[in-house]
Design a protein around this motif. Structure first.
Motif, PDB file in Angstrom:
ATOM      1  N   ASN A   1     -73.493  28.381  16.003  1.00 45.36           N
ATOM      2  CA  ASN A   1     -72.326  28.416  16.890  1.00 45.36           C
ATOM      3  C   ASN A   1     -71.630  29.773  16.636  1.00 45.36           C
ATOM      4  OD1 ASN A   1     -71.044  28.263  14.654  1.00 45.36           O
ATOM      5  ND2 ASN A   1     -70.999  25.879  14.723  1.00 45.36           N
ATOM      6  N   LYS A   2     -70.161  29.929  17.360  1.00 41.07           N
ATOM      7  CA  LYS A   2     -69.429  31.061  17.026  1.00 41.07           C
ATOM      8  C   LYS A   2     -69.088  31.386  15.600  1.00 41.07           C
ATOM      9  CE  LYS A   2     -67.484  31.544  21.667  1.00 41.07           C
ATOM     10  NZ  LYS A   2     -66.360  31.530  22.491  1.00 41.07           N
ATOM     11  N   ASN A   3     -68.825  30.229  14.549  1.00 42.93           N
ATOM     12  CA  ASN A   3     -68.459  30.258  13.435  1.00 42.93           C
ATOM     13  C   ASN A   3     -69.543  30.734  12.455  1.00 42.93           C
ATOM     14  OD1 ASN A   3     -65.899  29.686  14.241  1.00 42.93           O
ATOM     15  ND2 ASN A   3     -66.460  27.360  14.207  1.00 42.93           N
ATOM     16  N   THR A   4     -70.897  30.818  13.112  1.00 44.23           N
ATOM     17  CA  THR A   4     -71.986  31.235  12.185  1.00 44.23           C
ATOM     18  C   THR A   4     -71.731  32.578  11.433  1.00 44.23           C
ATOM     19  OG1 THR A   4     -73.602  29.818  13.300  1.00 44.23           O
ATOM     20  CG2 THR A   4     -74.597  31.746  11.749  1.00 44.23           C
ATOM     21  N   VAL A   5     -72.096  32.541  10.083  1.00 43.70           N
ATOM     22  CA  VAL A   5     -71.880  33.975   9.249  1.00 43.70           C
ATOM     23  C   VAL A   5     -73.140  34.913   9.682  1.00 43.70           C
ATOM     24  CG1 VAL A   5     -71.134  34.894   7.233  1.00 43.70           C
ATOM     25  CG2 VAL A   5     -70.136  32.744   7.850  1.00 43.70           C
TER      26      VAL A   5
ATOM     27  N   LEU B   1     -79.359  41.796  15.742  1.00 43.08           N
ATOM     28  CA  LEU B   1     -78.429  41.116  14.934  1.00 43.08           C
ATOM     29  C   LEU B   1     -77.253  42.219  14.553  1.00 43.08           C
ATOM     30  CD1 LEU B   1     -77.190  38.507  14.108  1.00 43.08           C
ATOM     31  CD2 LEU B   1     -78.122  38.889  11.786  1.00 43.08           C
ATOM     32  N   ASP B   2     -78.028  43.307  14.151  1.00 44.05           N
ATOM     33  CA  ASP B   2     -77.057  44.445  13.810  1.00 44.05           C
ATOM     34  C   ASP B   2     -76.074  44.901  14.982  1.00 44.05           C
ATOM     35  OD1 ASP B   2     -77.847  44.369  11.012  1.00 44.05           O
ATOM     36  OD2 ASP B   2     -79.361  45.894  11.397  1.00 44.05           O
ATOM     37  N   LYS B   3     -76.623  44.937  16.007  1.00 47.71           N
ATOM     38  CA  LYS B   3     -75.860  45.464  17.212  1.00 47.71           C
ATOM     39  C   LYS B   3     -74.898  44.374  17.575  1.00 47.71           C
ATOM     40  CE  LYS B   3     -79.482  47.981  19.423  1.00 47.71           C
ATOM     41  NZ  LYS B   3     -80.378  47.855  20.730  1.00 47.71           N
ATOM     42  N   LEU B   4     -75.062  43.231  17.246  1.00 47.30           N
ATOM     43  CA  LEU B   4     -74.028  42.086  17.831  1.00 47.30           C
ATOM     44  C   LEU B   4     -73.010  42.022  16.448  1.00 47.30           C
ATOM     45  CD1 LEU B   4     -73.363  39.337  19.267  1.00 47.30           C
ATOM     46  CD2 LEU B   4     -74.782  38.172  17.644  1.00 47.30           C
ATOM     47  N   MET B   5     -73.348  42.302  15.088  1.00 50.33           N
ATOM     48  CA  MET B   5     -72.437  42.589  14.299  1.00 50.33           C
ATOM     49  C   MET B   5     -71.436  43.625  14.399  1.00 50.33           C
ATOM     50  SD  MET B   5     -74.814  41.318  11.069  1.00 50.33           S
ATOM     51  CE  MET B   5     -73.744  41.740   9.801  1.00 50.33           C
ATOM     52  N   LYS B   6     -72.064  44.880  14.799  1.00 50.20           N
ATOM     53  CA  LYS B   6     -71.272  45.775  15.385  1.00 50.20           C
ATOM     54  C   LYS B   6     -70.379  45.760  16.216  1.00 50.20           C
ATOM     55  CE  LYS B   6     -71.837  50.961  15.915  1.00 50.20           C
ATOM     56  NZ  LYS B   6     -72.825  51.831  16.361  1.00 50.20           N
ATOM     57  N   ARG B   7     -70.597  44.996  17.247  1.00 45.65           N
ATOM     58  CA  ARG B   7     -70.001  44.663  18.416  1.00 45.65           C
ATOM     59  C   ARG B   7     -68.677  43.579  17.922  1.00 45.65           C
ATOM     60  NH1 ARG B   7     -72.950  42.644  23.516  1.00 45.65           N
ATOM     61  NH2 ARG B   7     -74.164  41.973  21.649  1.00 45.65           N
ATOM     62  N   LYS B   8     -69.182  42.708  17.212  1.00 46.75           N
ATOM     63  CA  LYS B   8     -68.243  41.864  16.691  1.00 46.75           C
ATOM     64  C   LYS B   8     -67.081  42.545  15.877  1.00 46.75           C
ATOM     65  CE  LYS B   8     -68.516  36.908  15.353  1.00 46.75           C
ATOM     66  NZ  LYS B   8     -69.169  35.847  14.683  1.00 46.75           N
ATOM     67  N   LEU B   9     -67.558  43.446  15.103  1.00 48.84           N
ATOM     68  CA  LEU B   9     -66.572  44.432  14.287  1.00 48.84           C
ATOM     69  C   LEU B   9     -65.557  45.008  15.222  1.00 48.84           C
ATOM     70  CD1 LEU B   9     -68.342  45.470  11.194  1.00 48.84           C
ATOM     71  CD2 LEU B   9     -66.465  44.167  11.284  1.00 48.84           C
ATOM     72  N   THR B  10     -66.350  45.746  16.224  1.00 51.28           N
ATOM     73  CA  THR B  10     -65.546  46.620  16.961  1.00 51.28           C
ATOM     74  C   THR B  10     -64.547  45.683  18.026  1.00 51.28           C
ATOM     75  OG1 THR B  10     -67.383  48.100  17.071  1.00 51.28           O
ATOM     76  CG2 THR B  10     -66.016  48.367  18.691  1.00 51.28           C
ATOM     77  N   PHE B  11     -64.964  44.777  18.538  1.00 50.22           N
ATOM     78  CA  PHE B  11     -64.235  44.110  19.418  1.00 50.22           C
ATOM     79  C   PHE B  11     -63.580  42.889  19.014  1.00 50.22           C
ATOM     80  CE2 PHE B  11     -67.399  46.224  22.172  1.00 50.22           C
ATOM     81  CZ  PHE B  11     -66.436  47.164  22.881  1.00 50.22           C
ATOM     82  N   GLY B  12     -63.820  42.518  17.745  1.00 48.73           N
ATOM     83  CA  GLY B  12     -63.439  41.207  17.268  1.00 48.73           C
ATOM     84  C   GLY B  12     -64.095  40.209  17.656  1.00 48.73           C
TER      85      GLY B  12
END
Length: 156
Positions: A76-80, A143-154
């Motif tokens: 889900n969205k809360n997965t680390v 996953l790295d791209k997803l993590m980077k996007r999550k950091l960039t856009f919150g």
């Protein structure tokens, strides 16, 4: 004779998974492990497609292999995501260790028995150790791209 070689190759590859996990647990405690966690053998998506990694991914997702490592799932969205990446690295390095282990056995069997034995073992080894490692590398890049996007856009 080829069936015996194939059976041996499958058996030794499954055993190599255990060997890989054991040695991975030893390596994870070293500083060298951090550099191993960023391996990228094939970065080109076209080459991954050419070697059939897409089909291998389908096999993993649609057969009993999908039950092997349940820690590598975004639930889900809360997965680390960092935890998922760590588990992917563990799986990747364990398979690489297994690949090297089986490669040595295949070389030994090629010399001591016959080259067909070694080739049969390596054929199985590629599909049960190398491809899973390559698949983890591809998944880690995604996953790295997803993590980077999550950091960039919150988080959304």
């Amino acid at each position: 004779m080829t069936i015996e070689y194939l059976t041996f190759g499958i058996g030794i590859s499954f055993i190599s998974w255990i060997i890989g996990m054991i040695f991975n647990n030893i390596l994870v405690k070293t500083e060298f492990y951090n550099s191993l966690s960023h391996l990228n053998f094939i970065e080109n998506k076209t080459l991954n497609k050419y070697i059939g990694l897409f089909y291998f991914k389908w096999v993993v997702n649609n057969t009993f292999f999908k039950f092997f490592n349940q820690k590598i799932k975004i639930r889900n969205k809360n997965t680390v995501l960092a935890d998922i990446r760590r588990e992917m690295t563990i799986a990747e390095i364990s398979h690489l260790i297994g690949f090297v282990f089986v490669t040595f056995i295949a070389l030994y069997k090629s010399i001591s028995v016959n080259p067909l034995f070694g080739l049969t073992i390596m054929f199985v080894n590629v599909f049960l150790n190398l491809y899973p490692s390559l698949l983890q590398q591809e998944n880690k890049r995604r996953l790295d791209k997803l993590m980077k996007r999550k950091l960039t856009f919150g988080t959304r």
